[in-house]
Enzyme design. Structure first.
Site, PDB file in Angstrom:
ATOM      1  N   LYS A 192     -17.649  -9.236  -1.905  1.00 30.76           N
ATOM      2  CA  LYS A 192     -18.130 -10.073  -3.008  1.00 30.76           C
ATOM      3  C   LYS A 192     -18.725 -11.361  -2.443  1.00 30.76           C
ATOM      4  O   LYS A 192     -19.803 -11.780  -2.825  1.00 30.76           O
ATOM      5  CB  LYS A 192     -16.976 -10.373  -3.977  1.00 30.76           C
ATOM      6  N   GLU A 198     -12.648 -10.163   8.133  1.00 29.35           N
ATOM      7  CA  GLU A 198     -12.393  -8.772   8.539  1.00 29.35           C
ATOM      8  C   GLU A 198     -13.650  -7.917   8.335  1.00 29.35           C
ATOM      9  O   GLU A 198     -14.064  -7.157   9.208  1.00 29.35           O
ATOM     10  CB  GLU A 198     -11.248  -8.162   7.715  1.00 29.35           C
ATOM     11  N   GLY A 251     -12.854  -9.222  -7.565  1.00 29.21           N
ATOM     12  CA  GLY A 251     -12.790  -8.238  -6.476  1.00 29.21           C
ATOM     13  C   GLY A 251     -11.974  -7.001  -6.826  1.00 29.21           C
ATOM     14  O   GLY A 251     -12.425  -5.863  -6.669  1.00 29.21           O
ATOM     15  N   ARG A 252     -10.761  -7.220  -7.346  1.00 31.31           N
ATOM     16  CA  ARG A 252      -9.878  -6.070  -7.626  1.00 31.31           C
ATOM     17  C   ARG A 252     -10.282  -5.316  -8.903  1.00 31.31           C
ATOM     18  O   ARG A 252      -9.619  -4.348  -9.277  1.00 31.31           O
ATOM     19  CB  ARG A 252      -8.419  -6.516  -7.667  1.00 31.31           C
ATOM     20  N   GLU A 337      -1.665  -8.843  -7.014  1.00 41.08           N
ATOM     21  CA  GLU A 337      -2.603  -9.951  -6.804  1.00 41.08           C
ATOM     22  C   GLU A 337      -2.934 -10.608  -8.143  1.00 41.08           C
ATOM     23  O   GLU A 337      -3.197 -11.802  -8.211  1.00 41.08           O
ATOM     24  CB  GLU A 337      -3.884  -9.471  -6.096  1.00 41.08           C
ATOM     25  N   HIS A 367      11.956  13.904  -1.760  1.00 42.01           N
ATOM     26  CA  HIS A 367      12.714  14.224  -0.549  1.00 42.01           C
ATOM     27  C   HIS A 367      12.852  13.003   0.350  1.00 42.01           C
ATOM     28  O   HIS A 367      13.214  13.126   1.520  1.00 42.01           O
ATOM     29  CB  HIS A 367      12.028  15.369   0.196  1.00 42.01           C
ATOM     30  N   LYS A 477      -4.918 -17.463   5.370  1.00 39.35           N
ATOM     31  CA  LYS A 477      -6.267 -17.391   5.959  1.00 39.35           C
ATOM     32  C   LYS A 477      -6.613 -18.715   6.640  1.00 39.35           C
ATOM     33  O   LYS A 477      -7.177 -18.738   7.735  1.00 39.35           O
ATOM     34  CB  LYS A 477      -7.320 -17.139   4.869  1.00 39.35           C
TER      35      LYS A 477
HETATM   36  O1  F6P Z   1      -7.940 -12.009   0.271  1.00 38.57           O
HETATM   37  C1  F6P Z   1      -8.034 -11.582  -1.052  1.00 38.57           C
HETATM   38  C2  F6P Z   1      -9.438 -11.260  -1.481  1.00 38.57           C
HETATM   39  O2  F6P Z   1     -10.098 -12.415  -1.872  1.00 38.57           O
HETATM   40  C3  F6P Z   1      -9.409 -10.227  -2.605  1.00 38.57           C
HETATM   41  O3  F6P Z   1      -9.181 -10.779  -3.840  1.00 38.57           O
HETATM   42  C4  F6P Z   1     -10.728  -9.578  -2.438  1.00 38.57           C
HETATM   43  O4  F6P Z   1     -10.806  -8.359  -3.116  1.00 38.57           O
HETATM   44  C5  F6P Z   1     -10.774  -9.432  -0.933  1.00 38.57           C
HETATM   45  O5  F6P Z   1     -10.191 -10.633  -0.462  1.00 38.57           O
HETATM   46  C6  F6P Z   1     -12.122  -9.226  -0.336  1.00 38.57           C
HETATM   47  O6  F6P Z   1     -13.013 -10.253  -0.636  1.00 38.57           O
HETATM   48  P1  F6P Z   1     -14.572 -10.027  -0.488  1.00 38.57           P
HETATM   49  O7  F6P Z   1     -14.965  -8.927  -1.385  1.00 38.57           O
HETATM   50  O8  F6P Z   1     -15.199 -11.336  -0.862  1.00 38.57           O
HETATM   51  O9  F6P Z   1     -14.842  -9.688   0.950  1.00 38.57           O
END
Ligand code: F6P
Length: 504
Positions: A192, A198, A251-252, A337, A367, A477
Protein backbone atom coordinates in the site's frame (compact mmCIF):
# COMPACT_ATOMS: atom_id res chain seq x y z
CA UNK A 1 -36.44 3.72 26.47
CA UNK A 2 -32.95 3.67 25.01
CA UNK A 3 -30.30 2.41 27.43
CA UNK A 4 -26.91 4.03 27.87
CA UNK A 5 -23.84 1.90 27.17
CA UNK A 6 -23.25 1.40 30.91
CA UNK A 7 -26.86 0.35 31.48
CA UNK A 8 -26.65 -2.07 28.57
CA UNK A 9 -23.47 -3.67 29.96
CA UNK A 10 -25.02 -3.86 33.44
CA UNK A 11 -28.07 -5.64 32.05
CA UNK A 12 -25.86 -8.09 30.15
CA UNK A 13 -23.84 -8.89 33.26
CA UNK A 14 -26.97 -9.90 35.18
CA UNK A 15 -27.86 -12.87 32.99
CA UNK A 16 -27.82 -16.34 34.57
CA UNK A 17 -25.40 -18.96 33.28
CA UNK A 18 -27.37 -21.99 32.02
CA UNK A 19 -25.53 -24.83 30.30
CA UNK A 20 -25.91 -25.45 26.60
CA UNK A 21 -27.80 -28.65 27.40
CA UNK A 22 -30.24 -26.68 29.55
CA UNK A 23 -30.70 -24.13 26.79
CA UNK A 24 -31.52 -26.84 24.24
CA UNK A 25 -33.92 -28.54 26.70
CA UNK A 26 -35.70 -25.27 27.43
CA UNK A 27 -36.35 -24.23 23.83
CA UNK A 28 -37.22 -26.65 21.08
CA UNK A 29 -36.92 -23.86 18.50
CA UNK A 30 -33.35 -23.05 19.50
CA UNK A 31 -31.78 -24.29 16.27
CA UNK A 32 -34.30 -22.39 14.15
CA UNK A 33 -33.78 -19.22 16.16
CA UNK A 34 -30.02 -19.30 16.11
CA UNK A 35 -29.19 -20.63 12.69
CA UNK A 36 -29.85 -18.96 9.38
CA UNK A 37 -28.97 -19.43 5.73
CA UNK A 38 -27.58 -16.68 3.60
CA UNK A 39 -28.44 -17.34 -0.03
CA UNK A 40 -25.87 -16.46 -2.67
CA UNK A 41 -26.40 -16.29 -6.43
CA UNK A 42 -25.67 -20.01 -6.43
CA UNK A 43 -25.84 -22.01 -3.22
CA UNK A 44 -25.54 -20.48 0.18
CA UNK A 45 -24.09 -20.58 3.67
CA UNK A 46 -25.63 -21.89 6.89
CA UNK A 47 -24.58 -20.02 10.03
CA UNK A 48 -25.42 -22.09 13.12
CA UNK A 49 -24.87 -20.23 16.39
CA UNK A 50 -27.18 -22.51 18.43
CA UNK A 51 -24.30 -24.22 20.25
CA UNK A 52 -23.28 -20.88 21.79
CA UNK A 53 -24.79 -19.57 25.03
CA UNK A 54 -26.81 -16.84 23.31
CA UNK A 55 -30.43 -16.67 24.48
CA UNK A 56 -33.43 -14.55 23.50
CA UNK A 57 -32.77 -12.41 26.58
CA UNK A 58 -29.08 -11.97 25.84
CA UNK A 59 -29.82 -11.12 22.23
CA UNK A 60 -32.31 -8.46 23.32
CA UNK A 61 -29.76 -6.93 25.69
CA UNK A 62 -27.04 -7.08 23.05
CA UNK A 63 -29.40 -5.31 20.67
CA UNK A 64 -29.77 -2.64 23.33
CA UNK A 65 -25.97 -2.42 23.56
CA UNK A 66 -25.74 -2.05 19.78
CA UNK A 67 -28.25 0.77 19.95
CA UNK A 68 -26.39 2.46 22.81
CA UNK A 69 -23.13 2.05 20.89
CA UNK A 70 -24.59 3.78 17.83
CA UNK A 71 -24.10 0.68 15.71
CA UNK A 72 -26.58 1.71 12.98
CA UNK A 73 -24.98 5.16 12.72
CA UNK A 74 -21.43 3.76 12.54
CA UNK A 75 -22.49 1.24 9.91
CA UNK A 76 -24.12 4.03 7.88
CA UNK A 77 -20.85 5.98 8.08
CA UNK A 78 -18.87 2.92 6.98
CA UNK A 79 -20.96 2.45 3.84
CA UNK A 80 -21.20 6.21 3.16
CA UNK A 81 -17.42 6.46 2.98
CA UNK A 82 -17.30 8.79 6.00
CA UNK A 83 -14.47 8.83 8.51
CA UNK A 84 -14.66 5.68 10.67
CA UNK A 85 -10.95 5.72 11.54
CA UNK A 86 -10.79 8.91 13.59
CA UNK A 87 -7.17 8.58 14.71
CA UNK A 88 -6.05 8.76 11.08
CA UNK A 89 -9.03 10.76 9.77
CA UNK A 90 -9.86 8.08 7.20
CA UNK A 91 -12.80 6.21 5.73
CA UNK A 92 -12.63 2.42 5.32
CA UNK A 93 -13.93 1.72 1.84
CA UNK A 94 -13.26 -1.97 1.23
CA UNK A 95 -16.94 -2.61 0.46
CA UNK A 96 -16.83 0.02 -2.33
CA UNK A 97 -14.37 -2.33 -4.08
CA UNK A 98 -17.26 -4.82 -4.20
CA UNK A 99 -19.71 -2.22 -5.52
CA UNK A 100 -21.36 -1.37 -2.18
CA UNK A 101 -20.57 2.10 -0.85
CA UNK A 102 -20.41 5.77 -1.72
CA UNK A 103 -21.22 6.24 -5.44
CA UNK A 104 -18.05 8.13 -6.31
CA UNK A 105 -15.87 5.55 -4.51
CA UNK A 106 -17.67 2.67 -6.23
CA UNK A 107 -17.12 4.37 -9.59
CA UNK A 108 -13.46 4.96 -8.88
CA UNK A 109 -13.02 1.36 -7.76
CA UNK A 110 -14.76 0.13 -10.93
CA UNK A 111 -12.43 2.15 -13.14
CA UNK A 112 -9.37 0.79 -11.33
CA UNK A 113 -10.75 -2.73 -11.52
CA UNK A 114 -11.29 -2.35 -15.25
CA UNK A 115 -7.65 -1.35 -15.65
CA UNK A 116 -6.61 -4.39 -13.64
CA UNK A 117 -8.87 -6.64 -15.75
CA UNK A 118 -7.24 -5.42 -18.95
CA UNK A 119 -3.78 -6.15 -17.61
CA UNK A 120 -4.75 -9.58 -16.21
CA UNK A 121 -6.38 -10.58 -19.49
CA UNK A 122 -3.47 -9.23 -21.53
CA UNK A 123 -1.04 -11.28 -19.45
CA UNK A 124 -3.19 -14.39 -19.85
CA UNK A 125 -3.27 -13.69 -23.59
CA UNK A 126 0.53 -13.53 -23.75
CA UNK A 127 1.14 -9.76 -23.97
CA UNK A 128 4.15 -10.11 -21.65
CA UNK A 129 5.37 -13.26 -23.33
CA UNK A 130 5.03 -16.69 -21.81
CA UNK A 131 4.14 -16.34 -18.11
CA UNK A 132 4.18 -19.51 -16.08
CA UNK A 133 5.02 -18.11 -12.64
CA UNK A 134 4.22 -15.07 -10.53
CA UNK A 135 6.26 -14.18 -7.45
CA UNK A 136 4.07 -11.88 -5.36
CA UNK A 137 6.08 -9.99 -2.75
CA UNK A 138 4.14 -8.22 -0.02
CA UNK A 139 3.60 -8.59 3.71
CA UNK A 140 0.71 -8.48 6.22
CA UNK A 141 -2.43 -7.29 4.48
CA UNK A 142 -0.58 -7.21 1.19
CA UNK A 143 0.13 -10.94 1.39
CA UNK A 144 -2.23 -12.86 3.66
CA UNK A 145 -5.40 -12.36 1.59
CA UNK A 146 -3.79 -13.24 -1.75
CA UNK A 147 -2.03 -16.26 -0.21
CA UNK A 148 -5.28 -17.55 1.30
CA UNK A 149 -7.40 -16.93 -1.80
CA UNK A 150 -4.91 -18.42 -4.25
CA UNK A 151 -4.51 -21.48 -2.03
CA UNK A 152 -8.25 -21.86 -1.49
CA UNK A 153 -9.47 -21.24 -5.00
CA UNK A 154 -6.84 -22.39 -7.45
CA UNK A 155 -5.03 -25.38 -5.95
CA UNK A 156 -3.61 -27.44 -8.80
CA UNK A 157 -5.83 -25.70 -11.38
CA UNK A 158 -3.97 -22.37 -11.26
CA UNK A 159 -3.65 -20.63 -14.63
CA UNK A 160 -0.30 -19.28 -13.44
CA UNK A 161 1.79 -20.76 -10.63
CA UNK A 162 1.72 -18.09 -7.87
CA UNK A 163 4.20 -17.84 -4.99
CA UNK A 164 3.37 -15.35 -2.25
CA UNK A 165 6.57 -14.31 -0.45
CA UNK A 166 6.28 -12.14 2.63
CA UNK A 167 9.10 -12.80 5.05
CA UNK A 168 12.33 -10.83 4.91
CA UNK A 169 14.08 -14.12 5.77
CA UNK A 170 15.75 -14.90 2.45
CA UNK A 171 14.80 -18.55 2.87
CA UNK A 172 11.26 -17.61 1.79
CA UNK A 173 12.36 -15.97 -1.43
CA UNK A 174 14.89 -18.69 -2.22
CA UNK A 175 12.11 -21.25 -1.95
CA UNK A 176 10.12 -19.33 -4.59
CA UNK A 177 13.19 -18.97 -6.85
CA UNK A 178 13.74 -22.71 -6.68
CA UNK A 179 10.22 -23.33 -7.96
CA UNK A 180 10.25 -20.74 -10.78
CA UNK A 181 11.87 -20.37 -14.19
CA UNK A 182 13.17 -16.76 -14.41
CA UNK A 183 12.44 -16.54 -18.14
CA UNK A 184 8.70 -17.07 -17.53
CA UNK A 185 8.31 -15.32 -14.17
CA UNK A 186 6.62 -12.01 -13.36
CA UNK A 187 7.12 -10.21 -10.04
CA UNK A 188 4.21 -8.44 -8.33
CA UNK A 189 5.33 -5.89 -5.76
CA UNK A 190 2.38 -5.39 -3.42
CA UNK A 191 2.59 -2.61 -0.88
CA UNK A 192 0.00 0.00 0.00
CA UNK A 193 2.75 2.43 1.01
CA UNK A 194 5.47 1.11 -1.33
CA UNK A 195 7.96 1.68 1.50
CA UNK A 196 7.73 -1.45 3.67
CA UNK A 197 11.28 -2.64 4.23
CA UNK A 198 10.59 -6.36 3.91
CA UNK A 199 8.70 -5.97 0.64
CA UNK A 200 11.10 -3.52 -0.96
CA UNK A 201 14.11 -5.65 0.00
CA UNK A 202 12.44 -8.77 -1.39
CA UNK A 203 11.50 -6.87 -4.56
CA UNK A 204 15.12 -5.80 -5.10
CA UNK A 205 16.35 -9.34 -4.58
CA UNK A 206 13.73 -10.74 -6.97
CA UNK A 207 14.85 -8.30 -9.65
CA UNK A 208 18.49 -9.20 -9.03
CA UNK A 209 17.58 -12.87 -9.42
CA UNK A 210 15.91 -12.13 -12.77
CA UNK A 211 18.95 -10.11 -13.93
CA UNK A 212 21.44 -12.73 -12.71
CA UNK A 213 19.50 -15.34 -14.66
CA UNK A 214 19.57 -13.62 -18.02
CA UNK A 215 16.38 -11.53 -18.01
CA UNK A 216 17.41 -8.39 -19.88
CA UNK A 217 14.79 -5.96 -18.49
CA UNK A 218 13.88 -7.10 -14.95
CA UNK A 219 11.79 -4.02 -14.07
CA UNK A 220 9.81 -4.74 -17.23
CA UNK A 221 8.65 -7.91 -15.47
CA UNK A 222 7.29 -6.03 -12.44
CA UNK A 223 3.65 -5.25 -11.71
CA UNK A 224 3.20 -2.76 -8.85
CA UNK A 225 0.08 -3.00 -6.66
CA UNK A 226 -0.11 0.07 -4.47
CA UNK A 227 -1.95 3.10 -3.12
CA UNK A 228 1.24 5.15 -3.74
CA UNK A 229 1.68 4.88 -7.53
CA UNK A 230 4.12 7.82 -7.59
CA UNK A 231 6.51 5.80 -5.41
CA UNK A 232 6.29 2.86 -7.80
CA UNK A 233 7.14 5.20 -10.68
CA UNK A 234 10.17 6.51 -8.72
CA UNK A 235 11.18 2.90 -8.12
CA UNK A 236 11.25 2.40 -11.89
CA UNK A 237 7.98 0.67 -12.74
CA UNK A 238 6.33 1.78 -15.98
CA UNK A 239 2.90 3.35 -15.38
CA UNK A 240 1.21 0.78 -17.60
CA UNK A 241 2.14 -1.89 -15.08
CA UNK A 242 1.10 0.00 -11.95
CA UNK A 243 -2.29 -0.99 -10.53
CA UNK A 244 -3.33 1.58 -7.94
CA UNK A 245 -5.96 1.36 -5.23
CA UNK A 246 -7.54 3.96 -2.96
CA UNK A 247 -5.86 5.22 0.21
CA UNK A 248 -9.17 4.60 2.02
CA UNK A 249 -8.69 0.81 1.64
CA UNK A 250 -6.88 -0.59 4.69
CA UNK A 251 -4.08 -3.13 4.18
CA UNK A 252 -5.87 -6.02 5.90
CA UNK A 253 -9.04 -5.24 3.92
CA UNK A 254 -7.32 -4.94 0.55
CA UNK A 255 -7.54 -8.31 -1.18
CA UNK A 256 -10.52 -6.98 -3.18
CA UNK A 257 -8.37 -4.24 -4.71
CA UNK A 258 -5.36 -4.58 -7.01
CA UNK A 259 -3.67 -6.39 -4.10
CA UNK A 260 -5.85 -9.26 -5.36
CA UNK A 261 -3.98 -9.26 -8.70
CA UNK A 262 -2.33 -12.65 -8.02
CA UNK A 263 -5.76 -14.10 -7.25
CA UNK A 264 -7.08 -12.99 -10.65
CA UNK A 265 -3.88 -14.22 -12.31
CA UNK A 266 -4.24 -17.64 -10.68
CA UNK A 267 -7.99 -18.23 -10.90
CA UNK A 268 -8.95 -16.05 -13.87
CA UNK A 269 -10.91 -12.81 -14.04
CA UNK A 270 -14.35 -14.38 -13.87
CA UNK A 271 -13.73 -16.08 -10.56
CA UNK A 272 -12.10 -12.95 -9.15
CA UNK A 273 -15.33 -11.10 -9.90
CA UNK A 274 -17.39 -13.93 -8.41
CA UNK A 275 -15.36 -13.52 -5.22
CA UNK A 276 -16.29 -9.81 -5.15
CA UNK A 277 -19.94 -10.65 -5.87
CA UNK A 278 -20.10 -13.07 -2.95
CA UNK A 279 -18.63 -10.41 -0.66
CA UNK A 280 -21.12 -7.83 -2.00
CA UNK A 281 -23.99 -10.12 -1.05
CA UNK A 282 -22.76 -10.07 2.56
CA UNK A 283 -22.24 -6.29 2.38
CA UNK A 284 -25.88 -5.85 1.41
CA UNK A 285 -27.02 -8.21 4.18
CA UNK A 286 -24.89 -6.42 6.76
CA UNK A 287 -26.01 -2.96 5.60
CA UNK A 288 -29.72 -3.76 5.37
CA UNK A 289 -30.44 -6.14 8.26
CA UNK A 290 -31.09 -5.04 11.80
CA UNK A 291 -30.57 -6.62 15.19
CA UNK A 292 -30.00 -10.32 15.76
CA UNK A 293 -30.92 -11.22 12.17
CA UNK A 294 -27.78 -9.46 11.02
CA UNK A 295 -25.41 -12.43 10.93
CA UNK A 296 -22.05 -10.69 11.42
CA UNK A 297 -23.60 -8.67 14.26
CA UNK A 298 -25.04 -11.81 15.83
CA UNK A 299 -21.62 -13.45 15.67
CA UNK A 300 -20.14 -10.35 17.33
CA UNK A 301 -22.72 -10.64 20.13
CA UNK A 302 -21.44 -14.14 20.86
CA UNK A 303 -17.79 -13.07 20.56
CA UNK A 304 -18.32 -10.28 23.07
CA UNK A 305 -20.34 -12.46 25.38
CA UNK A 306 -17.38 -14.82 25.73
CA UNK A 307 -14.57 -12.23 25.92
CA UNK A 308 -16.26 -9.61 28.07
CA UNK A 309 -18.73 -11.59 30.14
CA UNK A 310 -17.12 -15.02 30.43
CA UNK A 311 -13.41 -14.13 30.33
CA UNK A 312 -12.40 -16.08 27.21
CA UNK A 313 -8.96 -14.96 26.09
CA UNK A 314 -8.77 -16.84 22.82
CA UNK A 315 -11.05 -17.81 19.96
CA UNK A 316 -10.28 -20.74 17.70
CA UNK A 317 -11.23 -21.39 14.07
CA UNK A 318 -11.06 -24.86 12.59
CA UNK A 319 -11.80 -25.25 8.92
CA UNK A 320 -12.64 -28.83 8.08
CA UNK A 321 -11.37 -28.07 4.63
CA UNK A 322 -7.78 -28.26 3.47
CA UNK A 323 -8.39 -25.37 1.06
CA UNK A 324 -8.87 -23.06 4.05
CA UNK A 325 -5.68 -24.06 5.85
CA UNK A 326 -4.41 -20.46 5.69
CA UNK A 327 -7.65 -19.01 7.07
CA UNK A 328 -6.47 -18.82 10.72
CA UNK A 329 -3.42 -16.77 9.62
CA UNK A 330 -5.66 -14.44 7.66
CA UNK A 331 -8.17 -14.05 10.49
CA UNK A 332 -5.38 -13.47 12.99
CA UNK A 333 -4.35 -10.32 11.18
CA UNK A 334 -7.90 -9.21 10.44
CA UNK A 335 -9.07 -9.57 14.03
CA UNK A 336 -5.94 -8.97 16.09
CA UNK A 337 -4.55 -6.05 14.08
CA UNK A 338 -8.03 -4.50 13.95
CA UNK A 339 -9.30 -5.07 17.46
CA UNK A 340 -6.18 -5.72 19.54
CA UNK A 341 -6.55 -2.34 21.24
CA UNK A 342 -6.48 -1.12 24.83
CA UNK A 343 -8.26 2.21 24.64
CA UNK A 344 -11.68 3.32 23.48
CA UNK A 345 -12.26 5.69 20.57
CA UNK A 346 -12.08 8.53 23.09
CA UNK A 347 -8.72 7.25 24.38
CA UNK A 348 -10.02 5.91 27.71
CA UNK A 349 -8.91 2.49 29.03
CA UNK A 350 -11.19 -0.15 27.53
CA UNK A 351 -12.44 -3.50 28.85
CA UNK A 352 -11.04 -6.69 27.28
CA UNK A 353 -10.85 -6.40 23.50
CA UNK A 354 -10.02 -8.91 20.74
CA UNK A 355 -9.30 -12.42 21.93
CA UNK A 356 -6.27 -14.16 20.48
CA UNK A 357 -7.38 -15.77 17.23
CA UNK A 358 -5.85 -19.12 16.45
CA UNK A 359 -6.81 -22.39 14.83
CA UNK A 360 -6.02 -24.96 12.21
CA UNK A 361 -7.60 -27.54 9.95
CA UNK A 362 -9.69 -30.53 10.84
CA UNK A 363 -9.21 -33.34 11.22
CA UNK A 364 -5.48 -32.68 11.79
CA UNK A 365 -6.13 -30.45 14.80
CA UNK A 366 -8.16 -33.18 16.52
CA UNK A 367 -4.99 -35.21 16.83
CA UNK A 368 -2.97 -32.29 18.13
CA UNK A 369 -4.77 -29.58 20.11
CA UNK A 370 -8.30 -30.80 20.76
CA UNK A 371 -7.25 -32.46 24.02
CA UNK A 372 -7.08 -28.99 25.58
CA UNK A 373 -10.37 -27.94 24.02
CA UNK A 374 -12.21 -30.93 25.50
CA UNK A 375 -10.51 -31.25 28.88
CA UNK A 376 -8.27 -28.21 29.42
CA UNK A 377 -8.98 -25.33 31.75
CA UNK A 378 -9.45 -22.57 29.17
CA UNK A 379 -12.77 -21.46 27.75
CA UNK A 380 -12.25 -21.37 23.97
CA UNK A 381 -15.21 -20.50 21.75
CA UNK A 382 -14.74 -22.24 18.44
CA UNK A 383 -15.87 -21.69 14.86
CA UNK A 384 -16.10 -24.79 12.70
CA UNK A 385 -16.18 -24.22 8.95
CA UNK A 386 -17.01 -26.93 6.42
CA UNK A 387 -18.30 -27.42 2.90
CA UNK A 388 -21.07 -29.87 1.96
CA UNK A 389 -19.55 -30.36 -1.50
CA UNK A 390 -16.10 -31.92 -1.43
CA UNK A 391 -13.02 -30.18 -2.76
CA UNK A 392 -11.55 -33.47 -3.94
CA UNK A 393 -12.48 -36.14 -6.44
CA UNK A 394 -11.39 -39.15 -4.42
CA UNK A 395 -13.63 -41.78 -2.89
CA UNK A 396 -16.49 -39.86 -1.16
CA UNK A 397 -15.46 -41.65 2.03
CA UNK A 398 -12.81 -38.95 2.51
CA UNK A 399 -15.33 -36.16 2.61
CA UNK A 400 -17.87 -38.06 4.68
CA UNK A 401 -15.29 -38.79 7.35
CA UNK A 402 -14.20 -35.13 7.29
CA UNK A 403 -17.74 -33.80 7.77
CA UNK A 404 -18.78 -36.38 10.33
CA UNK A 405 -15.74 -35.52 12.43
CA UNK A 406 -16.50 -31.82 12.21
CA UNK A 407 -20.05 -32.27 13.49
CA UNK A 408 -18.93 -34.83 16.08
CA UNK A 409 -16.51 -32.37 17.62
CA UNK A 410 -19.16 -29.68 18.06
CA UNK A 411 -21.51 -32.26 19.61
CA UNK A 412 -18.84 -33.68 21.93
CA UNK A 413 -17.68 -30.26 23.11
CA UNK A 414 -21.27 -29.38 23.96
CA UNK A 415 -22.49 -32.60 25.53
CA UNK A 416 -19.31 -33.80 27.22
CA UNK A 417 -19.47 -37.13 29.09
CA UNK A 418 -19.32 -37.75 32.78
CA UNK A 419 -17.28 -40.61 34.19
CA UNK A 420 -16.35 -41.75 37.69
CA UNK A 421 -12.77 -41.48 36.52
CA UNK A 422 -11.89 -37.75 36.42
CA UNK A 423 -9.23 -38.42 33.76
CA UNK A 424 -11.88 -39.82 31.47
CA UNK A 425 -14.51 -37.22 32.21
CA UNK A 426 -15.44 -34.49 29.69
CA UNK A 427 -17.12 -31.45 31.25
CA UNK A 428 -18.96 -30.44 28.08
CA UNK A 429 -20.86 -27.14 27.87
CA UNK A 430 -18.10 -25.85 25.57
CA UNK A 431 -19.40 -23.48 22.88
CA UNK A 432 -18.95 -23.63 19.14
CA UNK A 433 -20.51 -22.11 16.04
CA UNK A 434 -20.65 -23.86 12.67
CA UNK A 435 -20.48 -22.26 9.26
CA UNK A 436 -21.53 -24.77 6.63
CA UNK A 437 -21.23 -23.74 2.99
CA UNK A 438 -22.88 -25.57 0.12
CA UNK A 439 -19.71 -25.40 -1.94
CA UNK A 440 -16.46 -23.49 -1.47
CA UNK A 441 -16.56 -21.68 -4.81
CA UNK A 442 -15.19 -18.18 -5.38
CA UNK A 443 -18.43 -16.38 -4.45
CA UNK A 444 -18.82 -18.38 -1.25
CA UNK A 445 -15.21 -17.73 -0.35
CA UNK A 446 -15.73 -13.98 -0.86
CA UNK A 447 -18.85 -14.11 1.29
CA UNK A 448 -16.99 -15.89 4.10
CA UNK A 449 -14.26 -13.27 4.16
CA UNK A 450 -16.70 -10.34 4.02
CA UNK A 451 -18.62 -11.96 6.90
CA UNK A 452 -15.38 -12.00 8.92
CA UNK A 453 -14.66 -8.34 8.05
CA UNK A 454 -18.09 -7.13 9.13
CA UNK A 455 -18.02 -9.28 12.26
CA UNK A 456 -14.72 -7.60 13.18
CA UNK A 457 -16.23 -4.16 12.57
CA UNK A 458 -19.33 -5.03 14.62
CA UNK A 459 -17.14 -6.22 17.50
CA UNK A 460 -15.21 -2.94 17.41
CA UNK A 461 -18.35 -0.79 17.48
CA UNK A 462 -19.81 -2.75 20.40
CA UNK A 463 -16.49 -2.42 22.27
CA UNK A 464 -16.18 1.27 21.32
CA UNK A 465 -12.72 0.88 19.76
CA UNK A 466 -11.27 1.94 16.39
CA UNK A 467 -10.64 -1.19 14.27
CA UNK A 468 -8.95 0.65 11.41
CA UNK A 469 -5.66 1.93 12.83
CA UNK A 470 -2.64 -0.18 13.90
CA UNK A 471 -0.20 2.05 15.76
CA UNK A 472 0.89 -1.00 17.80
CA UNK A 473 3.06 -2.22 14.92
CA UNK A 474 5.12 0.97 14.68
CA UNK A 475 7.37 0.99 17.76
CA UNK A 476 9.21 -2.22 16.91
CA UNK A 477 9.79 -0.98 13.34
CA UNK A 478 11.25 2.28 14.68
CA UNK A 479 13.60 0.48 17.05
CA UNK A 480 14.77 -1.80 14.22
CA UNK A 481 15.65 1.34 12.22
CA UNK A 482 17.54 2.81 15.18
CA UNK A 483 19.49 -0.43 15.57
CA UNK A 484 20.36 -0.29 11.88
CA UNK A 485 21.44 3.35 12.12
CA UNK A 486 23.66 2.54 15.11
CA UNK A 487 24.89 4.89 17.80
CA UNK A 488 22.01 4.35 20.21
CA UNK A 489 22.14 2.42 23.50
CA UNK A 490 19.38 -0.06 24.29
CA UNK A 491 18.60 -2.12 27.38
CA UNK A 492 21.27 -4.54 28.61
CA UNK A 493 19.53 -7.65 27.26
CA UNK A 494 19.08 -6.19 23.76
CA UNK A 495 22.67 -4.92 23.74
CA UNK A 496 23.92 -8.40 24.69
CA UNK A 497 21.84 -10.03 21.92
CA UNK A 498 23.11 -7.55 19.30
CA UNK A 499 26.66 -8.28 20.41
CA UNK A 500 26.13 -12.05 20.35
CA UNK A 501 24.83 -11.82 16.76
CA UNK A 502 27.67 -9.56 15.69
CA UNK A 503 25.33 -6.62 15.03
CA UNK A 504 26.99 -4.09 17.32
O1 F6P B 1 3.09 -3.57 9.80
C1 F6P B 1 1.71 -3.59 9.60
C2 F6P B 1 1.29 -3.15 8.23
O2 F6P B 1 1.22 -1.77 8.16
C3 F6P B 1 -0.04 -3.80 7.86
O3 F6P B 1 -1.12 -3.13 8.38
C4 F6P B 1 0.04 -3.82 6.38
O4 F6P B 1 -0.90 -4.68 5.82
C5 F6P B 1 1.47 -4.28 6.19
O5 F6P B 1 2.18 -3.60 7.22
C6 F6P B 1 2.07 -4.00 4.86
O6 F6P B 1 2.07 -2.65 4.53
P1 F6P B 1 2.24 -2.20 3.02
O7 F6P B 1 1.13 -2.77 2.24
O8 F6P B 1 2.22 -0.70 3.06
O9 F6P B 1 3.57 -2.71 2.55
Amino acid sequence: MTKTRDEAWEALALHPDPTLAELFDADEDRVDKLSARLELAEGGILFDWSKTHLTDGLLADFEALAEAAGFAEMRAKLFAGEVVNPTEGRAAEHSALRGVGKDSSVEEAEALRHRMKLLVEAIHAGALGEVKHLIHVGIGGSALGPALAVDALSRDLALVDVHVVSNIDGVALEEAFAACDPATTLVAVASKTFTTIETMTNAHSALKWLADNGVSDPTGRVIALTAAPEKAVEWGVDETRILPFAESVGGRYSMWSSIGFPIAIAVGWEDFEHMLDGAARVDAHFRDTDGRDNLPLRAAFADIFYTRLRGAQTRAVFAYDERLRLLPDYLQQLEMESNGKRVTVAGEPSGPTAPITWGGVGTDAQHAVFQLLHQGTHLVPIDFIASIAPGDELDPAHHHILLMNCFAQGAALMSGRQSDDPHRSYPGNRPSATILVDDLDAATFGALIAFAEHRTFANAVLMDINPFDQFGVELGKEIAKKIEAGGEKFDASTEALLKAAGLS
